[in-house]
Motif scaffolding. Structure first.
Motif, PDB file in Angstrom:
ATOM      1  N   UNK A  85      38.488  25.559 -70.904  1.00 56.30           N
ATOM      2  CA  UNK A  85      39.591  24.623 -71.107  1.00 56.30           C
ATOM      3  C   UNK A  85      39.632  23.570 -70.002  1.00 56.30           C
ATOM      4  N   UNK A  86      39.313  23.989 -68.776  1.00 53.18           N
ATOM      5  CA  UNK A  86      39.283  23.045 -67.658  1.00 53.18           C
ATOM      6  C   UNK A  86      38.195  21.996 -67.864  1.00 53.18           C
ATOM      7  N   UNK A  87      37.024  22.454 -68.286  1.00 50.47           N
ATOM      8  CA  UNK A  87      35.912  21.525 -68.531  1.00 50.47           C
ATOM      9  C   UNK A  87      36.286  20.514 -69.607  1.00 50.47           C
ATOM     10  N   UNK A  88      36.942  20.986 -70.674  1.00 51.56           N
ATOM     11  CA  UNK A  88      37.237  20.113 -71.803  1.00 51.56           C
ATOM     12  C   UNK A  88      38.493  19.253 -71.597  1.00 51.56           C
ATOM     13  N   UNK A  89      39.165  19.397 -70.437  1.00 51.99           N
ATOM     14  CA  UNK A  89      40.261  18.472 -70.122  1.00 51.99           C
ATOM     15  C   UNK A  89      39.724  17.158 -69.568  1.00 51.99           C
ATOM     16  N   UNK A  97      34.112  15.860 -78.352  1.00 53.31           N
ATOM     17  CA  UNK A  97      33.338  16.071 -79.585  1.00 53.31           C
ATOM     18  C   UNK A  97      32.670  17.442 -79.560  1.00 53.31           C
ATOM     19  N   UNK A  98      32.104  17.806 -78.392  1.00 49.56           N
ATOM     20  CA  UNK A  98      31.454  19.113 -78.243  1.00 49.56           C
ATOM     21  C   UNK A  98      32.490  20.232 -78.382  1.00 49.56           C
ATOM     22  N   UNK A 140      25.562  26.371 -61.928  1.00 45.80           N
ATOM     23  CA  UNK A 140      26.694  26.617 -61.036  1.00 45.80           C
ATOM     24  C   UNK A 140      27.318  27.990 -61.258  1.00 45.80           C
ATOM     25  N   UNK A 141      26.616  28.838 -62.031  1.00 44.00           N
ATOM     26  CA  UNK A 141      27.028  30.235 -62.264  1.00 44.00           C
ATOM     27  C   UNK A 141      28.436  30.318 -62.866  1.00 44.00           C
ATOM     28  N   UNK A 142      28.670  29.469 -63.873  1.00 49.89           N
ATOM     29  CA  UNK A 142      29.947  29.482 -64.587  1.00 49.89           C
ATOM     30  C   UNK A 142      29.682  29.816 -66.051  1.00 49.89           C
ATOM     31  N   UNK A 143      29.051  30.963 -66.270  1.00 48.75           N
ATOM     32  CA  UNK A 143      28.598  31.330 -67.615  1.00 48.75           C
ATOM     33  C   UNK A 143      29.730  31.882 -68.484  1.00 48.75           C
ATOM     34  N   UNK A 144      30.667  32.615 -67.890  1.00 45.60           N
ATOM     35  CA  UNK A 144      31.760  33.205 -68.662  1.00 45.60           C
ATOM     36  C   UNK A 144      32.887  32.186 -68.782  1.00 45.60           C
ATOM     37  N   UNK A 145      32.853  31.392 -69.855  1.00 48.14           N
ATOM     38  CA  UNK A 145      33.793  30.284 -70.006  1.00 48.14           C
ATOM     39  C   UNK A 145      35.224  30.740 -70.281  1.00 48.14           C
ATOM     40  N   UNK A 146      35.400  32.011 -70.630  1.00 48.30           N
ATOM     41  CA  UNK A 146      36.747  32.514 -70.936  1.00 48.30           C
ATOM     42  C   UNK A 146      37.490  32.987 -69.687  1.00 48.30           C
ATOM     43  N   UNK A 159      33.006  25.129 -57.412  1.00 51.83           N
ATOM     44  CA  UNK A 159      31.910  24.888 -58.355  1.00 51.83           C
ATOM     45  C   UNK A 159      32.440  24.363 -59.685  1.00 51.83           C
ATOM     46  N   UNK A 160      33.593  24.895 -60.124  1.00 51.99           N
ATOM     47  CA  UNK A 160      34.189  24.434 -61.377  1.00 51.99           C
ATOM     48  C   UNK A 160      34.626  22.970 -61.247  1.00 51.99           C
ATOM     49  N   UNK A 161      35.246  22.634 -60.121  1.00 52.44           N
ATOM     50  CA  UNK A 161      35.665  21.245 -59.894  1.00 52.44           C
ATOM     51  C   UNK A 161      34.453  20.315 -59.846  1.00 52.44           C
ATOM     52  N   UNK A 162      33.359  20.804 -59.262  1.00 49.66           N
ATOM     53  CA  UNK A 162      32.124  20.014 -59.207  1.00 49.66           C
ATOM     54  C   UNK A 162      31.572  19.786 -60.614  1.00 49.66           C
ATOM     55  N   UNK A 163      31.538  20.856 -61.424  1.00 51.44           N
ATOM     56  CA  UNK A 163      31.063  20.731 -62.807  1.00 51.44           C
ATOM     57  C   UNK A 163      31.930  19.747 -63.581  1.00 51.44           C
ATOM     58  N   UNK A 164      33.242  19.841 -63.405  1.00 51.84           N
ATOM     59  CA  UNK A 164      34.188  18.951 -64.084  1.00 51.84           C
ATOM     60  C   UNK A 164      33.909  17.494 -63.706  1.00 51.84           C
ATOM     61  N   UNK A 165      33.659  17.255 -62.407  1.00 49.79           N
ATOM     62  CA  UNK A 165      33.386  15.891 -61.935  1.00 49.79           C
ATOM     63  C   UNK A 165      32.071  15.366 -62.497  1.00 49.79           C
TER      64      UNK A 165
END
Length: 625
Positions: A85-89, A97-98, A140-146, A159-165
């Motif tokens: 959900x964080x990624x898709x915000x 779309x994804x 970035x070892x963020x495989x478990x998206x739930x 790492x999540x903030x980096x992926x989001x950026x």
């Protein structure tokens, strides 16, 4: 193409002036690093660029329609959301779309929704981006998206903030210490990702290898002035030294001229002509230049060390297990005088637990930890200093005594010691909570060292320290006669001060490697090339039974010999081209477009050198076999 222009910005907090009248620009494809001492306002400049703060004076002009993303040291994320959900915000339309496509896969019975989502993926060319998005999350070892954000560790949130950026595909990405909380594998991946991408970056980092391999321009804030260097970290060091040498020559000439003009001033009659009045005005400017001096105070680490006895530290069959992982299993090691060990491994492999076991703050399941009678640990942890409410800087040191013992029976006052750690008398009476992150780490380092340890344990000591302090700390540690254990993701720091490494592979597997970090990386890469060559050999030709036939297989073919010799010449030519382009960066009259063009050419040549060198190394191994 100019993306951001900074014009005459200033920032103060009460009487403290961080900086004033600073101006610079950020152009497309530039990868800029800002270097300055702790407390100079680096983070404030990043916050102003990101729109999170406003300058007291001056303005920031952005190109219309550009998108800016900011990765802070302590990212602010919604703990109620999951990773997905964080990624898709994100504001990225393709990610939305994804997200719709991913949702349609959960409800295969709704064919209309699936077809609509599928068509949207085609229309936006989202398939390649989906692959990239999943690759970034995997790296970035963020495989478990739930996973809920609220349950993530500090490193995982970074790492999540980096992926989001990254996935937001900004026109300008602003980074505040991007390598903090990342393990070495991730830092190297990020380094490779940034160096290959055309992304525009503006960052603050203490990681000197990162500066060397990613940045193509360095801006230094030194004594209130900005200096720009169109090159990487090595180029910056060389040109900074030349600049300071020139300043010293200019200052020397100004002092000679000042003495001459001072004599003239003393001889002048009271009645002044127009010409003499002009010379008097010039004298004031000469006087100001002659009295300029560089504020080059550096941290002075001159601490007394307790005597080391013959027995240092012994670990016998030490085991430590948590419900979900094994840290140590019958681990044995006998520390000797002067040991200088670096510890590396992925986050969660048990590095900090190992340090806590050594110092006795963590209990073991079985085995023995025997500490020598003369051992006095100095343990610098990641948590840093925890000040009491309303505590001032001077009070932190006075908790250890008003006078601190030094070498050869000397002693100094708490005030003098703080001055050696770059806290002037006024700063000493500031509240600790007002200090910058780097200043707090410097104060914490002071409290660890003044306890006169002979066995230093440093857990991520380089985080938030400026490069000047890092250089001084490295010099101190090189001369430190006691034992030293360092956990750090700063490869430059590790290369300088450790003799061998403990490699934490996970699941209680710990290797003792005889060398520094660069030695280890070279060894790991040679193993990869060996395995690749062996795999290719096994798949291309059947296994031979006799040793003669086996030896024959390893010889280069005629074509491979020709390729081997040709590669040597090609690499030499490319290196000459690389040097020629690097020299062109010395031209201060280069336009932004010319710099961007040269940077692209340099990147292509560097990539080609790396590719051809890898192939040459592969052939040379077969040749020597």
């Amino acid at each position: 193409m100019n993306l951001v222009t900074v014009e005459n910005i200033s920032k103060s907090y009460g009487e403290l002036v961080l900086f004033s009248d600073l101006s610079f620009g950020i152009n497309a494809n530039q990868k800029i690093a800002l270097i300055a001492k702790n407390g100079s306002g680096k983070t404030s400049i990043l916050n102003i660029l990101a729109g999170l703060d406003a300058p007291d004076t001056g303005q920031i002009n952005q190109r219309k329609g550009i998108k800016i993303a900011f990765l802070s040291q302590e990212p602010s994320l919604d703990s109620a959301l999951t990773i997905e959900q964080t990624i898709f915000t994100s504001d990225n339309a393709i990610l939305k779309v994804i997200a719709a496509y991913e949702k349609s896969l959960l409800y295969p019975e709704d064919q209309d929704a699936y077809q609509k989502a599928f068509d949207a993926m085609d229309r936006h060319n989202a398939w390649d981006f989906e692959t990239q998005y999943k690759q970034i999350l995997s790296q970035l070892k963020l495989d478990d998206l739930a996973t809920p954000v609220g349950s993530l560790s500090g490193g995982q949130k970074k790492r999540l903030a980096l992926a989001h950026a990254l996935l937001n595909t900004p026109d300008v990405l602003i980074l505040d210490e991007p390598t903090n909380h990342l393990d070495l594998e991730m830092i190297e991946w990020l380094e490779h990702y940034f160096s290959k991408s055309g992304m525009t970056l503006f960052m603050v980092t203490h990681d000197r290898y990162f500066l060397e391999r990613v940045c193509n321009e360095i801006i230094e804030l030194d004594q209130g002035q900005l200096y720009s260097y169109k090159g990487n970290y090595s180029y910056y060091l060389e040109k900074r030294e030349a600049r300071i040498a020139l300043e010293e020559v200019t200052l020397h000439k100004s002092k000679i001229l000042f003495k001459k003009e001072l004599e003239w001033m003393r001889r002048q009659p009271k009645a002044r002509t127009t010409k003499s009045k002009s010379r008097i005005d010039d004298f004031q400017e000469i006087k100001q230049k002659a009295h300029q001096r560089r504020n080059e105070h550096e941290v002075q680490l001159e601490i007394h060390m307790e005597r080391l006895g013959s027995k240092i530290l012994e670990l016998h069959n030490v085991s430590k297990t948590y419900p979900d992982k094994i840290i140590l299993e019958k681990f044995n090691y006998n520390f000797l005088k002067g040991e200088r060990i670096g510890i590396i491994g992925k986050n969660g492999a048990g590095k900090s637990t190992f340090l806590n076991i050594i110092t006795g703050s963590e209990k073991i399941d079985s085995g023995k930890v025997i500490t020598g009678d003369t051992i006095k640990f100095g343990y610098y942890t990641q948590n840093g200093i925890t000040p009491k409410p309303g505590q001032k800087v001077i009070d932190v040191i006075r908790d250890f005594g008003d006078f601190i013992p030094l070498k050869k029976g000397k002693q100094i006052s708490a005030q003098q010691l703080l001055e050696r750690f770059l806290f002037d008398r006024k700063k000493q009476y500031d509240f600790v909570e007002k200090l910058s992150g780097g200043e707090r780490k410097r104060l914490y380092l002071c409290t660890v060292l003044i306890q006169n340890p002979n066995f230093l344990i440093l857990d991520e000591p380089t985080n938030d320290l400026d490069i000047v302090t890092l250089n001084v700390l490295e010099s101190f540690l090189l001369d430190f006669p006691g034992c030293l254990i360092v956990v750090s993701h700063d490869r430059y720091f590790m290369d300088k001060i450790v003799d061998h490494l403990f490699i934490f592979r996970g699941n209680a597997k710990i290797e003792d490697f005889p060398g520094n970090y660069s030695d280890f990386r070279a060894y790991e890469e040679s193993k990869i090339l060996e395995d690749r060559a062996q795999k290719e050999q096994n798949t291309s030709k059947p296994l031979k039974k006799s040793w003669k036939e086996d030896k024959h297989v390893k010889k280069l073919s005629y074509q491979e010999q020709k390729e081997y010799k040709s590669l040597e010449n090609q690499i030499k030519k490319l290196e000459l081209q690389q040097e020629e382009i690097q020299n062109q960066f010395l031209d201060s009259s280069l336009s932004g477009d010319a710099i961007a063009k040269l940077s692209t050419q340099l990147k292509e040549i560097t990539d080609s050198i790396e590719f051809k060198t890898e192939r040459w190394f592969e052939l040379s191994m077969l040749l020597e076999a």
